[in-house]
Design a protein around this motif. Structure first.
Motif, short mmCIF file in Angstrom:
data_model
loop_
_atom_site.label_atom_id
_atom_site.label_comp_id
_atom_site.label_asym_id
_atom_site.label_seq_id
_atom_site.Cartn_x
_atom_site.Cartn_y
_atom_site.Cartn_z
N PRO A 68 0.81 -1.23 0.00
CA PRO A 68 0.00 0.00 0.00
C PRO A 68 0.83 1.28 0.00
O PRO A 68 0.52 2.23 -0.72
N GLU A 69 1.92 1.30 0.79
CA GLU A 69 2.74 2.53 0.83
C GLU A 69 3.48 2.75 -0.49
O GLU A 69 3.69 3.90 -0.91
N GLU A 70 3.84 1.66 -1.17
CA GLU A 70 4.47 1.78 -2.49
C GLU A 70 3.46 2.28 -3.51
O GLU A 70 3.79 3.09 -4.39
N ALA A 71 2.22 1.80 -3.40
CA ALA A 71 1.15 2.24 -4.30
C ALA A 71 0.87 3.73 -4.12
O ALA A 71 0.64 4.45 -5.10
N GLU A 72 0.92 4.19 -2.88
CA GLU A 72 0.72 5.61 -2.61
C GLU A 72 1.82 6.45 -3.27
O GLU A 72 1.54 7.49 -3.88
N GLN A 73 3.05 6.01 -3.14
CA GLN A 73 4.17 6.74 -3.74
C GLN A 73 4.05 6.77 -5.26
O GLN A 73 4.35 7.79 -5.91
N LEU A 74 3.62 5.64 -5.84
CA LEU A 74 3.47 5.59 -7.30
C LEU A 74 2.38 6.56 -7.76
O LEU A 74 2.55 7.27 -8.75
N LEU A 75 1.27 6.61 -7.02
CA LEU A 75 0.20 7.53 -7.39
C LEU A 75 0.68 8.98 -7.27
O LEU A 75 0.43 9.80 -8.16
N MET A 76 1.40 9.27 -6.20
CA MET A 76 1.93 10.62 -6.02
C MET A 76 2.95 10.99 -7.10
O MET A 76 3.09 12.17 -7.45
N SER A 77 3.63 9.98 -7.64
CA SER A 77 4.62 10.26 -8.69
C SER A 77 3.96 10.82 -9.95
O SER A 77 4.62 11.49 -10.76
N GLY A 78 2.66 10.56 -10.12
CA GLY A 78 1.95 11.14 -11.25
C GLY A 78 1.96 12.66 -11.21
O GLY A 78 2.13 13.33 -12.23
N VAL A 79 1.81 13.21 -10.01
CA VAL A 79 1.89 14.66 -9.83
C VAL A 79 3.32 15.14 -10.05
O VAL A 79 3.56 16.16 -10.71
N GLN A 80 4.27 14.37 -9.54
CA GLN A 80 5.68 14.76 -9.68
C GLN A 80 6.09 14.84 -11.15
O GLN A 80 6.78 15.78 -11.57
N MET A 81 5.68 13.84 -11.96
CA MET A 81 6.03 13.84 -13.38
C MET A 81 5.46 15.08 -14.08
O MET A 81 6.13 15.72 -14.89
N ALA A 82 4.22 15.41 -13.75
CA ALA A 82 3.58 16.57 -14.37
C ALA A 82 4.26 17.87 -13.93
O ALA A 82 4.49 18.78 -14.74
N LYS A 83 4.60 17.95 -12.65
CA LYS A 83 5.26 19.16 -12.14
C LYS A 83 6.65 19.34 -12.76
O LYS A 83 7.05 20.46 -13.08
N GLU A 84 7.37 18.23 -12.93
CA GLU A 84 8.69 18.32 -13.57
C GLU A 84 8.56 18.80 -15.01
O GLU A 84 9.36 19.63 -15.47
N ALA A 85 7.56 18.28 -15.72
CA ALA A 85 7.34 18.73 -17.10
C ALA A 85 7.00 20.21 -17.14
O ALA A 85 7.50 20.96 -18.00
N ALA A 86 6.16 20.66 -16.20
CA ALA A 86 5.78 22.07 -16.14
C ALA A 86 6.98 22.96 -15.84
O ALA A 86 7.15 24.03 -16.44
#
Length: 312
Positions: free
Chosen positions: A83-101
């Motif tokens: 579950p904690e790994e799944a949470e980090q993976l979901l949060m990485s979606g925001v990180q990828m978008a923020k890095e692109a921005a």
């Protein structure tokens, strides 16, 4: 720009298009995968970032995370994550978008571009079921508002914690799920969001309830910056907005990002058909007060470039 103050501007925010559509154009096989484009966050996150960047290059002011079909339950079930790994993976979606921005902002030399916003995508429970029920809402018959809130809570919590500028509660097919999401949003009082529905005809959302009723539910929230329609045929947008204009709160804008209008089958995917460019209808939506305008499935970067040239 803070999404809360977005309604003060007269220029629309240009959203992105179908992230999965662009991934498929680049050779990724997503059809039939229970995680859809969210799986690529695990297998090739750079590809997600590259697609975000491409949409920004083509004129998007808002990019939406690759988390539409992401959930803690889905990641643990289909990827074998804790579950904690799944949470980090979901949060990485925001990180990828923020890095692109961030990358885009540092390289952009055009003076008229807004600082990009990142919208954290929350799809309906039906997207997790992976059976096409995001276009029917049939599951509302056996799920309560509280059960829907419980299911959505981990995803919303992760997106807020990861720093999404706003939450995109999208392709919502039923009135009950809309009520659940509006109530759930209150648990995150600093969060802003939009709520958009999948619709079956020019008057109704996918579960058969009136779009005007859905807009009324949304308008009770002080945290929603917009309400509207997504992943529905472009021709339905104008009559839908017209049908609910008196129910929409004055403080709220319309958000509109239809699909291409082509047919979709749960087992075989999108039917490639000749279509009228949705950009030809976009000026009408702007005139109706839509402030957040983009595309959904089968809408690519070239379409967004044309959309921006028409509206900005």
């Amino acid at each position: 720009m803070d999404p809360a103050t977005a309604s003060m501007t007269s220029k629309p925010f240009i959203l992105d298009g179908g992230l999965a559509t662009e991934l498929e154009e680049r050779g990724f096989q997503l059809q039939g995968d229970p995680l859809w484009s969210a799986k690529i966050l695990y297998t090739d996150p750079k590809a997600i970032k590259d697609v975000h960047y491409r949409f920004l290059q083509c004129g998007s002011d808002v990019i939406t995370t690759a988390t539409y079909q992401a959930s803690i339950e889905g990641f643990t079930k289909h990827l074998g994550l804790k579950p904690e790994e799944a949470e980090q993976l979901l949060m990485s979606g925001v990180q990828m978008a923020k890095e692109a921005a961030t990358d885009f902002t540092s390289s952009c030399t055009t003076a008229d571009r807004k600082v990009p916003l990142v919208a954290g995508s929350v799809g309906p429970y039906g997207a997790f079921l992976h059976d096409g029920s995001e276009y029917t809402g049939v599951y509302e018959s056996w799920m309560s508002v509280e059960e829907l809130k419980d299911w959505h809570r981990p995803q919303v919590r992760c997106l807020v914690a990861a720093g999404a500028d706003l939450i995109a509660m999208e392709t919502i097919p039923s009135l009950k799920e809309a009520k659940a999401l509006v109530e759930l949003l209150r648990e995150f009082p600093d969060a802003k969001a939009w709520l958009s529905f999948s619709c079956k005809d020019s008057q109704s959302i996918s579960d058969g309830n009136k779009f005007s009723e859905a807009v009324e539910v949304a308008s009770k929230s002080t945290q929603l910056v917009a309400v509207g329609v997504n992943c529905s045929p472009p021709a339905l947008v104008k009559p839908l907005l017209e049908s609910a204009k008196s129910q929409k709160a004055a403080s709220m804008s319309w958000v509109v990002y239809p699909n291409s209008g082509e047919g979709w089958d749960p087992s075989t995917g999108w039917k490639i058909e000749k279509r009228v460019p949705f950009t030809e209808l976009s000026t009408e939506w702007k005139e109706q007060g839509a402030l957040w305008i983009g595309g959904c499935c089968r809408i690519g970067p070239a379409d967004i470039m044309e959309l921006r040239s028409r509206l900005i």
